[in-house]
Design a protein around this motif. Structure first.
Motif, mmCIF file in Angstrom:
data_model
loop_
_atom_site.group_PDB
_atom_site.id
_atom_site.type_symbol
_atom_site.label_atom_id
_atom_site.label_comp_id
_atom_site.label_asym_id
_atom_site.label_seq_id
_atom_site.Cartn_x
_atom_site.Cartn_y
_atom_site.Cartn_z
ATOM 1 N N GLY A 38 23.100 23.075 7.135
ATOM 2 C CA GLY A 38 22.829 24.289 7.905
ATOM 3 C C GLY A 38 21.824 24.161 9.015
ATOM 4 N N VAL A 39 21.167 22.921 9.010
ATOM 5 C CA VAL A 39 20.445 22.672 9.937
ATOM 6 C C VAL A 39 20.981 22.459 11.381
ATOM 7 N N GLU A 40 20.645 23.214 12.204
ATOM 8 C CA GLU A 40 21.350 23.064 13.595
ATOM 9 C C GLU A 40 20.595 21.842 14.535
ATOM 10 N N ASN A 41 21.506 21.110 15.086
ATOM 11 C CA ASN A 41 20.907 19.970 16.115
ATOM 12 C C ASN A 41 20.949 20.356 17.375
ATOM 13 N N LEU A 42 19.969 19.705 18.255
ATOM 14 C CA LEU A 42 19.554 19.938 19.642
ATOM 15 C C LEU A 42 20.852 19.481 20.459
ATOM 16 N N ALA A 43 20.777 20.242 21.624
ATOM 17 C CA ALA A 43 21.861 19.754 22.616
ATOM 18 C C ALA A 43 21.430 18.352 23.188
ATOM 19 N N ARG A 44 22.564 17.764 23.492
ATOM 20 C CA ARG A 44 22.098 16.330 23.792
ATOM 21 C C ARG A 44 21.165 16.180 25.054
ATOM 22 N N SER A 45 21.288 17.084 26.074
ATOM 23 C CA SER A 45 20.312 17.101 27.391
ATOM 24 C C SER A 45 18.771 17.303 26.916
ATOM 25 N N GLU A 46 18.462 17.885 25.516
ATOM 26 C CA GLU A 46 17.349 17.965 25.108
ATOM 27 C C GLU A 46 16.563 16.683 24.575
ATOM 28 N N ILE A 47 17.546 15.757 24.284
ATOM 29 C CA ILE A 47 16.860 14.397 23.570
ATOM 30 C C ILE A 47 16.662 13.505 24.915
ATOM 31 N N LEU A 48 15.708 12.657 24.757
ATOM 32 C CA LEU A 48 15.319 11.620 25.780
ATOM 33 C C LEU A 48 16.390 10.664 25.863
ATOM 34 N N SER A 49 16.489 10.111 27.075
ATOM 35 C CA SER A 49 17.337 9.224 27.422
ATOM 36 C C SER A 49 16.873 8.007 26.960
ATOM 37 N N LEU A 50 17.824 6.722 27.226
ATOM 38 C CA LEU A 50 17.259 5.490 26.983
ATOM 39 C C LEU A 50 16.323 5.176 28.006
ATOM 40 N N GLU A 51 16.422 5.671 29.321
ATOM 41 C CA GLU A 51 15.498 5.164 30.357
ATOM 42 C C GLU A 51 14.284 5.951 30.367
ATOM 43 N N GLU A 52 14.279 7.312 29.831
ATOM 44 C CA GLU A 52 13.044 7.940 29.441
ATOM 45 C C GLU A 52 12.281 7.215 28.295
ATOM 46 N N ILE A 53 12.803 7.035 27.159
ATOM 47 C CA ILE A 53 12.046 6.173 26.150
ATOM 48 C C ILE A 53 11.581 5.009 26.790
ATOM 49 N N GLU A 54 12.318 4.218 27.499
ATOM 50 C CA GLU A 54 11.682 2.871 28.076
ATOM 51 C C GLU A 54 10.485 3.320 28.926
ATOM 52 N N ALA A 55 10.465 4.375 29.848
ATOM 53 C CA ALA A 55 9.347 4.745 30.609
ATOM 54 C C ALA A 55 8.156 4.949 30.091
ATOM 55 N N ILE A 56 8.468 5.672 28.836
ATOM 56 C CA ILE A 56 7.234 6.058 27.910
ATOM 57 C C ILE A 56 6.485 4.678 27.244
ATOM 58 N N ALA A 57 7.523 3.970 26.853
ATOM 59 C CA ALA A 57 7.033 2.691 26.157
ATOM 60 C C ALA A 57 6.351 1.699 27.099
ATOM 61 N N ALA A 61 2.435 0.636 26.312
ATOM 62 C CA ALA A 61 2.193 -0.564 26.211
ATOM 63 C C ALA A 61 0.948 -1.029 27.114
ATOM 64 N N GLY A 62 1.120 -0.607 28.237
ATOM 65 C CA GLY A 62 -0.016 -0.531 29.308
ATOM 66 C C GLY A 62 -1.384 -0.020 28.729
ATOM 67 N N LEU A 63 -1.175 1.189 27.751
ATOM 68 C CA LEU A 63 -2.563 1.930 27.319
ATOM 69 C C LEU A 63 -2.841 0.984 25.961
ATOM 70 N N GLY A 64 -2.246 0.199 25.470
ATOM 71 C CA GLY A 64 -2.732 -0.551 24.131
ATOM 72 C C GLY A 64 -1.780 -0.533 23.165
ATOM 73 N N ILE A 65 -0.564 0.242 23.139
ATOM 74 C CA ILE A 65 0.444 0.174 22.248
ATOM 75 C C ILE A 65 1.063 -1.014 22.016
ATOM 76 N N SER A 66 0.982 -1.516 20.681
ATOM 77 C CA SER A 66 1.701 -2.998 20.844
ATOM 78 C C SER A 66 2.739 -3.180 19.463
#
Length: 360
Positions: A38-57, A61-66
């Motif tokens: 019964g739990v509804e999923n988000l629309a695909r456009s609401e989920i981060l794309s691969l490129e967006e995840i890469e940009a955040i990562a 990394a530059g801020l200290g996340i390893s």
């Protein structure tokens, strides 16, 4: 452009070097405490794309996340999961990339994950009883999960089992052998047969989890000591999380306890969470954080057909400005990271989303 790597601390002096990234809100199981029918999923456009995840990562990394943990939902239901792992592993400053999965699809994706460079695999598994497993998850998939665990002696990466410490009486487990008090002994028994760590996680009062009673880990540890008199604390390094480990003499693996409720570890918290929608959360207990997706998509039109956003980031015009904006937003959110959660005071919890939306 990659920002200069440095150590990132919050206002309480905690070193924030670990990020959990949820890449989907979808799952191929229907665990009662996480994502029941019964739990509804988000629309695909609401989920981060691969490129967006890469940009955040890259920014992280530059801020200290390893260290990065890829989560969901079930991350392996996203077709580009293995490709993402490879992308994350290629980012300078990212030392370890691991994944948490329910294990159902590992038989299909284990080799691609290893080829992508995955550093560790956590498998969510609450019981070894087939009847109780189906009662909890809604599916008869235990045998699929066990295939990877049985392969663990020959794998180049460590396997960890994550088991939520559930009071099975609240699961309606009548007639299941795994509904009694021996459920944890069967899981601990895996450490005697395979080189795996079994970690028990106290149920947190978020989303559907509020309907189920957790088992007090102080009491569970007392039971373990009675069952295994030689049980001793294991101080060897097992990872970057808050688990306290113990080892049974002669066992191939260790037993860990992650006790958010009865063993608060907030003073050593080193993590932040990125939801599949791009919201950076600094504490699981509160809704506080920052919407990084809004920064990434400012001025962009919704993609045709509601699909993912696809555009190059590395080396593209405006990348430096984008990275600077992401960095400023992330730094401010981490600076405001709360001192501690308030799970022991449910009325103070402000997080209203289910775990499937937050990222496990």
């Amino acid at each position: 452009m990659i920002l200069e790597h440095f150590t990132m601390k919050d206002s309480f002096g905690r070193n924030i070097d670990y990020m959990r990234i949820s890449i989907t809100d979808r799952c191929n199981l229907r665990c009662k405490y996480c994502m029941p029918d019964g739990v509804e999923n988000l629309a695909r456009s609401e989920i981060l794309s691969l490129e967006e995840i890469e940009a955040i990562a890259i920014c992280a990394a530059g801020l200290g996340i390893s260290r990065i943990k890829v989560t969901g939902g079930e991350p392996l239901v996203r077709r580009d999961c293995c490709r993402l792992v490879k992308l994350l592993k290629s980012i300078p400053g990212i030392e370890k990339v691991t994944i948490t999965t329910n294990g159902v699809l590992l038989d299909r994706y284990l080799e691609p994950l290893l080829e992508a460079g995955i550093d560790g695999i956590n498998i969510s598994l609450d019981t070894l009883d087939p009847c109780m497993y189906e009662r909890i998850t809604g599916f008869d998939r235990l045998a699929c999960v066990m295939k990877t665990i049985e392969q663990s002696p020959g794998l180049p990466v460590r396997i960890k089992i994550n088991a939520v410490s559930i009071d099975f009486s609240s699961m309606g487990g009548e007639g299941c052998n795994g509904a009694g008090g021996s459920w944890w002994k069967e899981l601990v028994g895996l450490t005697g047969r395979y080189p795996v760590d079994v970690r028990f996680i106290e149920m947190m009062p978020i989303g559907y989890g509020k309907q189920f009673k957790t088992i007090n880990h102080k009491e569970l540890l007392e039971e373990m000591h009675r069952e295994y008199p030689g049980l001793a604390e294991d101080h060897t390094e097992h990872g970057y999380g808050p688990a306290v480990y113990y080892r049974i003499p002669g066992a191939l693996g260790s037993v860990g306890l992650i006790s958010a409720i009865h063993g608060k570890f907030c003073d050593e918290c080193n993590r932040v969470r990125l939801t599949s929608q791009g919201f950076l959360k600094t504490c699981l207990c509160y809704e506080d954080g920052v919407d990084l997706r809004a920064i990434l998509r400012e001025g962009l039109d919704t993609p045709e057909g509601g699909g993912h956003y696809h555009w190059p980031l590395r080396g593209c015009p405006g990348e430096e400005k984008l990275q600077a904006r992401l960095a400023a937003a992330m730094e401010k959110a981490i600076e405001d990271k709360p001192a501690a959660h308030c799970f022991e005071r449910p009325g103070k919890i402000t997080e209203s989303h289910n775990m499937i939306a937050i990222g496990g």
